[in-house]
Write a protein that holds these residues in place. Structure first.
Motif, PDB file in Angstrom:
ATOM      1  N   UNK A  53     -43.553  37.695 -12.417  1.00  0.00           N
ATOM      2  CA  UNK A  53     -43.548  38.910 -13.205  1.00  0.00           C
ATOM      3  C   UNK A  53     -42.763  38.741 -14.503  1.00  0.00           C
ATOM      4  N   UNK A  54     -43.279  39.344 -15.569  1.00  0.00           N
ATOM      5  CA  UNK A  54     -42.627  39.211 -16.871  1.00  0.00           C
ATOM      6  C   UNK A  54     -41.380  40.079 -16.986  1.00  0.00           C
ATOM      7  N   UNK A  55     -41.231  41.012 -16.090  1.00  0.00           N
ATOM      8  CA  UNK A  55     -40.099  41.922 -16.205  1.00  0.00           C
ATOM      9  C   UNK A  55     -38.768  41.175 -16.097  1.00  0.00           C
ATOM     10  N   UNK A  56     -38.667  40.253 -15.147  1.00  0.00           N
ATOM     11  CA  UNK A  56     -37.436  39.486 -15.008  1.00  0.00           C
ATOM     12  C   UNK A  56     -37.224  38.503 -16.141  1.00  0.00           C
ATOM     13  N   UNK A  57     -38.315  38.010 -16.740  1.00  0.00           N
ATOM     14  CA  UNK A  57     -38.182  37.074 -17.845  1.00  0.00           C
ATOM     15  C   UNK A  57     -37.779  37.770 -19.146  1.00  0.00           C
ATOM     16  N   UNK A  61     -34.401  32.899 -11.301  1.00  0.00           N
ATOM     17  CA  UNK A  61     -34.187  31.478 -11.056  1.00  0.00           C
ATOM     18  C   UNK A  61     -34.765  30.624 -12.174  1.00  0.00           C
ATOM     19  N   UNK A  62     -35.905  31.046 -12.713  1.00  0.00           N
ATOM     20  CA  UNK A  62     -36.496  30.296 -13.838  1.00  0.00           C
ATOM     21  C   UNK A  62     -35.592  30.370 -15.065  1.00  0.00           C
ATOM     22  N   UNK A  63     -35.048  31.549 -15.338  1.00  0.00           N
ATOM     23  CA  UNK A  63     -34.141  31.682 -16.482  1.00  0.00           C
ATOM     24  C   UNK A  63     -32.893  30.824 -16.275  1.00  0.00           C
ATOM     25  N   UNK A  64     -32.338  30.836 -15.075  1.00  0.00           N
ATOM     26  CA  UNK A  64     -31.142  30.033 -14.806  1.00  0.00           C
ATOM     27  C   UNK A  64     -31.445  28.548 -14.893  1.00  0.00           C
ATOM     28  N   UNK A  65     -32.609  28.138 -14.396  1.00  0.00           N
ATOM     29  CA  UNK A  65     -32.978  26.729 -14.490  1.00  0.00           C
ATOM     30  C   UNK A  65     -33.132  26.304 -15.957  1.00  0.00           C
ATOM     31  N   UNK A  66     -33.732  27.156 -16.764  1.00  0.00           N
ATOM     32  CA  UNK A  66     -33.884  26.847 -18.189  1.00  0.00           C
ATOM     33  C   UNK A  66     -32.525  26.733 -18.870  1.00  0.00           C
TER      34      UNK A  66
END
Length: 540
Positions: free
Chosen positions: A135-139, A31-36
């Motif tokens: 977690x950094x894995x998803x990022x 969700x953070x990646x999509x928001x960015x």
């Protein structure tokens, strides 16, 4: 007794300090990646038409690349003479040479992956994402996938060109070779990523790749000397390719599960190097690209200190600094050695031992070696600290910067043109021509190192390769122009397979001209200066 006036305004111990807000659940990494991504698209002002235009340009670029690749394959097929029925003693077959090139390409890919990370985050992403309670894995997952997929595509294309163009393979063997190239390229990048997740320094992967690049031509020379070089190389079978693909998939899973263990410092450093390298590629600055790849894996401390006993004055201090910088750059030392062995191998391969093949090998190998030897001049162009401290004229500085490249290219020229003389006959005449042509390589390296950067501040010109500033080609050819013009006697000698003394005399005169041009401090061509002010631009 009354309380102080401000005591009533202070909150009680059990009152909330921030306020009664509903913070909600922490978003996931996806969700953070999509928001960015949505925020970036929203602020960029791009519309659906821009997306279609980008898609159209990508399709056109892929089509042009496919056509260029097909044309290159056909030209290689037509240019190479047929293989002899019996391999000459002391020679090297073309399939073995292709195998050597592929091994060197694997080493170069490993070195590049080690220098770029391969897992990293840019400045804005590293500043915001790494501090979030997720977690950094998803990022890091998209970043960890990008470079292996890109390497797989490039690896398949390189193997396709070499196998179809030089070995004339087609059908199922060609398809298996291309798949094997993609699998090996992706596996090399994933191996570098696995080493990064285990905490190994990126310098170790880069140094391993450099040593593999060096080992490929050295092994080829040993095969030629010992006379045990095979006549052909086997084609990988379907089972081997499938097993390699399964192994690469397992390595990808392991790397994905260990993404949380990558230190934040390593991610920031790798992302910084990648951003700098991409900026250098976009701005067409090969010097900045070399500095980015070299400084990213530079050692942090030295176990010993050099006494610099050769320093006796300003001139010797400048030459010693260039020599120390070259000695401490393992990548450029490997580059020079590989460039030394490349033309030598071209003279012992029956299909390449022709005037066109030897000439191409000498041009490519000479420029690669000269570029590696001019590392001191390239660093001085961006940080002229030593040049400003020493009491030397600017032209004298550039002439002194030619000393180390000249010494390196003298050894290169003697070895390479000695091998060319053995191929063409009369080795002594070729050695004289080697000595006469050495200053041109050094002057070209220094001229290329001090060339001005393209001016991106003015209006750009639309080209098939994108928007470019006017005069960019005139900037990029500074350095190679001396190689093309002032080494004309050498090119004529290779084409004629003879080096008469008259060519050495003409080459000596052109070498003096190259040194004069290479030591010039003018950034603009003489004809442009003459148009501005003929009195100042006229030669004296």
């Amino acid at each position: 007794m009354t309380a102080p006036p401000h005591a009533a305004d202070e909150p009680a111990a059990d009152d909330p300090v921030v306020g009664d807000f509903d913070l909600g659940e922490v978003p996931t990494a996806r969700e953070i990646r999509r928001f960015t991504a949505r925020a970036a698209r929203g602020r960029s002002g791009a519309r659906a038409g821009a997306l279609l235009q980008d898609l159209y340009e990508a399709v056109v670029a892929v089509g042009i690349a496919a056509l260029i690749t097909g044309g290159t394959v056909r030209q290689l097929r037509d240019a190479l003479p047929p293989a002899p029925d019996v391999q000459a003693p002391g020679g090297l077959s073309l399939p073995v040479l292709v195998g050597v090139l592929l091994v060197a390409a694997v080493g170069a890919l490993l070195s590049l992956a080690g220098r770029l990370g391969p897992v990293g985050l840019g400045g804005p992403e590293a500043s915001w994402w790494l501090d979030l309670p997720v977690g950094r894995r998803g990022l890091l997952r998209p970043t960890a996938r990008r470079l292996p997929l890109l390497a797989a595509g490039v690896g398949a294309l390189v193997v396709l060109v070499l196998e179809a163009g030089m070995l004339e393979r087609a059908g199922a063997p060609l398809a298996r070779a291309a798949l094997a190239g993609a699998v090996v390229a992706a596996g090399v990048v994933l191996a570098a990523g696995l080493a990064q997740t285990l905490g190994a320094p990126r310098r170790a992967a880069a140094l391993t790749g450099d040593l593999l690049v060096l080992a490929a031509p050295v092994a080829a020379v040993l095969l030629v000397v010992t006379g045990v070089a095979p006549a052909d190389l086997p084609t990988p079978g379907a089972g081997v390719v499938l097993a390699g693909a399964l192994l690469v998939a397992a390595c990808a899973v392991v790397v994905d599960r260990r993404l949380d263990d990558v230190p934040a410092r390593t991610l920031r450093e790798a992302g910084s190097v990648t951003s700098q390298a991409l900026g250098a590629v976009v701005s067409l600055d090969s010097r900045e690209l070399g500095r980015a790849l070299g400084a990213g894996v530079a050692p942090r401390a030295r176990p010993w200190v050099s006494r610099l006993r050769t320093v006796r004055g300003p001139a010797s201090a400048l030459v010693t600094a260039d020599l120390v910088l070259l000695r401490r750059s393992s990548r450029h030392v490997v580059q020079i050695v590989v460039a030394l062995l490349l033309p030598v191998l071209a003279t012992v391969v029956p299909q390449l031992a022709s005037p066109a093949g030897v000439l191409l090998a000498v041009v490519v190998g000479g420029w690669v070696a000269a570029s590696g030897a001019g590392e001191g001049a390239r660093w001085a162009q961006i940080a002229p600290v030593l040049d400003a401290l020493l009491p030397l004229d600017a032209r004298d500085v550039r002439r002194l910067r030619m000393v180390v490249p000249a010494a390196v290219m003298l050894v290169w020229s003697l070895v390479v043109l000695g091998a060319v003389g053995r191929w063409a006959g009369a080795p002594l005449d070729w050695l004289v021509l080697a000595v006469a042509s050495t200053p041109v390589w050094a002057a070209a390296a220094v001229r290329a190192a001090y060339r001005p950067s393209p001016d991106w501040s003015g209006p750009l010109i639309a080209t098939p390769f994108g928007a470019l500033p006017p005069g960019v080609m005139a900037v990029l050819v500074r350095g190679p122009d001396l190689v093309a013009l002032c080494l004309l006697p050498l090119w004529v000698a290779v084409a004629l397979q003879a080096a008469p003394p008259v060519l050495a005399s003409v080459q000596l005169v052109l070498s003096v001209v190259a040194v004069v041009v290479g030591s010039s401090t003018h950034e603009r061509p003489w004809y442009e200066r003459m148009l501005d002010d003929p009195d100042k631009a006229a030669p004296r």
